[in-house]
Design an enzyme around this catalytic site. Structure first.
Site, mmCIF file in Angstrom:
data_model
loop_
_atom_site.group_PDB
_atom_site.id
_atom_site.type_symbol
_atom_site.label_atom_id
_atom_site.label_comp_id
_atom_site.label_asym_id
_atom_site.label_seq_id
_atom_site.Cartn_x
_atom_site.Cartn_y
_atom_site.Cartn_z
ATOM 1 C CG ASP A 133 42.704 42.743 52.854
ATOM 2 O OD1 ASP A 133 42.828 43.137 51.680
ATOM 3 O OD2 ASP A 133 42.096 41.687 53.145
ATOM 4 C CG ASP A 134 45.963 45.424 48.540
ATOM 5 O OD1 ASP A 134 47.205 45.480 48.577
ATOM 6 O OD2 ASP A 134 45.317 45.422 47.475
ATOM 7 C CE LYS A 148 41.211 38.867 51.174
ATOM 8 N NZ LYS A 148 40.396 40.019 51.660
ATOM 9 C CG ASP A 192 42.731 39.428 46.448
ATOM 10 O OD1 ASP A 192 41.946 38.759 45.751
ATOM 11 O OD2 ASP A 192 42.428 40.540 46.928
ATOM 12 C CB SER A 216 40.837 35.403 46.732
ATOM 13 O OG SER A 216 41.093 36.001 47.979
ATOM 14 N NE ARG A 231 35.413 36.678 49.937
ATOM 15 C CZ ARG A 231 35.820 37.821 49.396
ATOM 16 N NH1 ARG A 231 36.859 38.440 49.862
ATOM 17 N NH2 ARG A 231 35.133 38.380 48.420
ATOM 18 C CG ASP A 284 36.063 42.017 47.610
ATOM 19 O OD1 ASP A 284 36.339 40.797 47.566
ATOM 20 O OD2 ASP A 284 36.909 42.922 47.508
#
Ligand SMILES: *[C@@H]1O[C@H](CO)[C@@H](O)[C@H](O)[C@H]1NC(C)=O
Ligand SMILES: *[C@@H]1O[C@H](CO)[C@@H](O)[C@H](O)[C@H]1NC(C)=O
Ligand SMILES: *[C@@H]1O[C@H](CO)[C@@H](O)[C@H](O)[C@H]1NC(C)=O
Ligand SMILES: *[C@@H]1O[C@H](CO)[C@@H](O)[C@H](O)[C@H]1NC(C)=O
Length: 417
Positions: A77-78, A153, A155, A187, A212, A216
Site C-alpha cells: 500500500d502507501d 490500487k 487512491d 478508490s 472502494r 477506510d
C-alpha cells in the site's frame, strides 16, 4: 428468480472491464490497515513498509496454507516510493526499505505462486505524502508493468472531482496499453460519497475491476458494523454494480488484529463472503491464533465468496438488531447469513422462512451450517426456521435444492439408519 438473475448477469457482463481478470472476487493480503505508514525500520525491523515485510507475508501465505485456499495477492500500500523519481522520471522504491527493488520483490512473490499488488494515487501525492502518479499515468503504468506488478490500487488523495474524472480513466487506459494484465482497483467512488448521481457505476464498471465505495476500515467492530449497515442500506445501488470482473470493495479483513473477537471475526468474514467482496486480510500472519486462522481459511465460506455467478447478497430482514442476507449461488443454491449486533449476552432466536428471503426454485432445501460444518436438515420454503445468533456473531448456511427424487432417497435413507 433464475430468469431475473441471468438477465442481471448479462447486463453486468456487457458493461464490466474487459480485461478478463477477477471473474471472482480477488483474495490476498494488503498492508494498509495493520501496517499503515510505518517506515521506522530501526524500531520495527520486521514490520516497517519494506521488502522484508512483503517477503515474510508471501512466505506465510504459502507455508500456512493460505495460497491453497485462494489467497493469492500480496499487496503493497502507501509509503513504498522514494521521495524522488529517478533520472528517467520513473518511480522507484525507497532504497533502504526495498534494497532489491520492486522488480526483485515481484519475482520473489511470483516464485511462490503468488501475485504482487502495488499502490499509487491519482493526485500529485499519495495520502501519506509520497510521490504519486497524477499526470504521470503513462510512465508509471509502464514501470509497474515492467516490474511485473499484477494489481494496482489507485487512491484519490490530493485530487478533486474534475481531476478524478480524467485521471482514473487515464490510468485504466495506460494499464491496458502496457499489455500486461493488471487488476485495477479504484478508490474513486469513496471520494464521491459512494452513491449516484455523483458516482456512475456503469462508467466505473467499464474502467475498474474493483472499487472502494466507502471510508477506510479501522481496527474497530463499530466500523465493521457501520460498513455492513451502509452496504445493506444502499444495496439497490450496489448489487447491480457488482459481478464478474467488477466488485464493490468494503475494504480489508481485520480478523487477527487487535480488536475483533472470534465471533466478530466470523461475522466480518462471513458477511464479506455474502457481499461478494474482495477478501484482503490486513494482519500479521505470523501472529494469528489458530482459531482465527481456521475461520479465515473456511473453504465453505470462501466458496460462497468465490461463487461463479458473482452475485452480491441482499438484505431481506432487519429486526431486533439482527440482519438476514441471502446470496444466490450457482446450481440453484443460496447462501444465507444472519448476523447480530446485540449485546444481551446470549444467543437470540430469529424466525424466518426461506420464502421470506425470496428463495424459490425448489420446494425443499437441505441446509448446511458453514461455520459449524453440520447439516441442519431439510426444509420446505414455507417452513419456519429457528436460527440462533450469538451476540456480535453470525449464523451462516448454504441451502441446496433437493429434487423430489432426492427427497425420496433421503427419506428412505433416514428410515434405514
Ligand atoms: C527511505 O525511507 C527512510 C525511512 O525508513 C527515510 O529515512 C529515507 O529518507 C527514505 N529515502 C528516500 C530516498 O526516500
Ligand atoms: C483540480 O486538480 C487539477 C490537477 O491537480 C488542477 O489543475 C485543478 O486546478 C484543480 N481544480 C480545482 C477546482 O481545484
Ligand atoms: C485492453 O482492452 C481490450 C478492450 O477492452 C481488451 O480486449 C484487452 O484484454 C485489454 N488488455 C489488457 C492487457 O488489459
Ligand atoms: C453513466 O456512464 C455511462 C457510460 O459512460 C453513460 O452512458 C451514462 O449516460 C452515464 N449515466 C449518467 C446518469 O450520467
Amino acid at each position: 428468480m433464475r430468469v431475473t438473475i441471468v438477465v442481471l448477469l448479462l447486463v453486468h457482463y456487457a458493461l464490466s472491464l474487459n480485461n478478463g481478470l477477477v471473474r471472482t472476487p480477488p483474495m490476498g493480503w494488503l498492508a494498509w490497515e495493520r501496517y499503515r505508514c510505518n517506515t521506522n525500520c530501526a524500531q520495527f525491523p520486521d514490520d516497517c513498509i519494506g521488502e522484508k515485510l512483503f517477503m515474510r507475508m508471501a512466505d506465510r501465505l504459502v507455508s500456512d496454507g493460505w495460497r491453497d485456499v485462494g489467497y493469492e495477492y500480496v499487496n503493497i500500500d502507501d509509503c513504498w516510493p522514494s521521495r524522488e523519481r529517478d533520472a528517467n522520471g520513473r518511480l522507484v522504491g525507497n532504497s533502504t526499505r526495498f534494497p532489491s527493488g520492486i522488480k526483485a520483490l515481484a519475482d520473489y512473490v511470483h516464485s511462490k505462486g503468488l501475485k504482487l499488488g502495488i499502490y499509487s494515487d491519482c493526485g500529485k501525492l499519495t495520502c501519506g505524502g509520497y510521490i504519486a502518479s497524477g499526470g504521470n499515468e503513462k510512465i508509471d503504468a509502464e514501470t509497474f508493468a515492467a516490474w511485473g506488478v499484477d494489481m494496482l490500487k489507485y487512491d484519490g488523495c490530493y485530487s478533486n472531482e474534475t481531476s478524478r474524472k480524467v485521471n482514473y480513466p487515464l490510468m485504466g487506459a495506460e494499464l491496458n496499453k502496457t499489455g500486461r494484465p493488471i487488476v485495477y482497483s479504484c478508490s474513486w467512488p469513496a471520494y464521491e460519497g459512494g452513491l449516484p448521481p455523483k458516482v456512475n457505476y456503469t462508467e466505473l464498471n467499464a474502467i475498474c475491476n474493483l472499487w472502494r465505495n466507502y471510508g477506510d476500515i479501522q481496527d474497530s467492530w463499530d466500523d465493521v458494523v457501520d460498513i455492513m449497515n451502509w452496504w445493506g442500506d444502499n444495496q439497490d445501488v450496489l448489487i447491480p454494480a457488482a459481478g464478474p470482473g467488477g466488485w464493490n470493495d468494503p475494504d480489508m479483513l481485520i480478523g487477527g488484529d487487535y480488536t475483533l473477537s472470534l465471533d466478530q471475526t466470523k461475522t466480518q468474514f462471513g458477511m464479506w463472503a455474502m457481499l461478494a467482496a474482495p477478501l484482503f486480510m490486513s494482519n500479521d500472519l505470523s501472529k494469528l491464533e489458530p482459531d482465527i486462522k481456521t475461520v479465515l481459511q473456511n473453504r465453505d465460506v470462501i466458496a460462497v465468496n468465490q461463487d461463479v455467478l458473482g452475485v452480491q447478497g441482499r438484505r431481506f430482514i432487519k429486526q431486533d438488531s439482527i440482519q438476514v442476507f441471502s446470496k444466490p449461488l450457482d446450481k440453484g443454491e443460496f447462501a444465507v447469513a444472519a448476523f447480530s449486533t446485540r449485546t444481551d449476552g446470549t444467543p437470540h432466536a430469529i424466525k424466518f422462512s426461506l420464502n421470506d428471503l425470496k428463495i424459490s426454485g425448489a420446494k425443499f432445501y437441505s441446509l448446511f451450517d458453514l461455520f459449524e460444518s453440520k447439516h441442519l436438515g431439510k426444509y420446505s420454503t414455507a417452513e419456519e426456521l429457528d436460527i440462533y445468533v450469538d451476540p456480535n456473531g453470525i449464523s451462516m448456511f448454504r441451502a441446496s435444492p433437493i429434487s423430489v427424487e432426492n427427497i425420496f432417497v433421503e427419506e428412505v435413507f433416514e428410515t434405514i439408519i
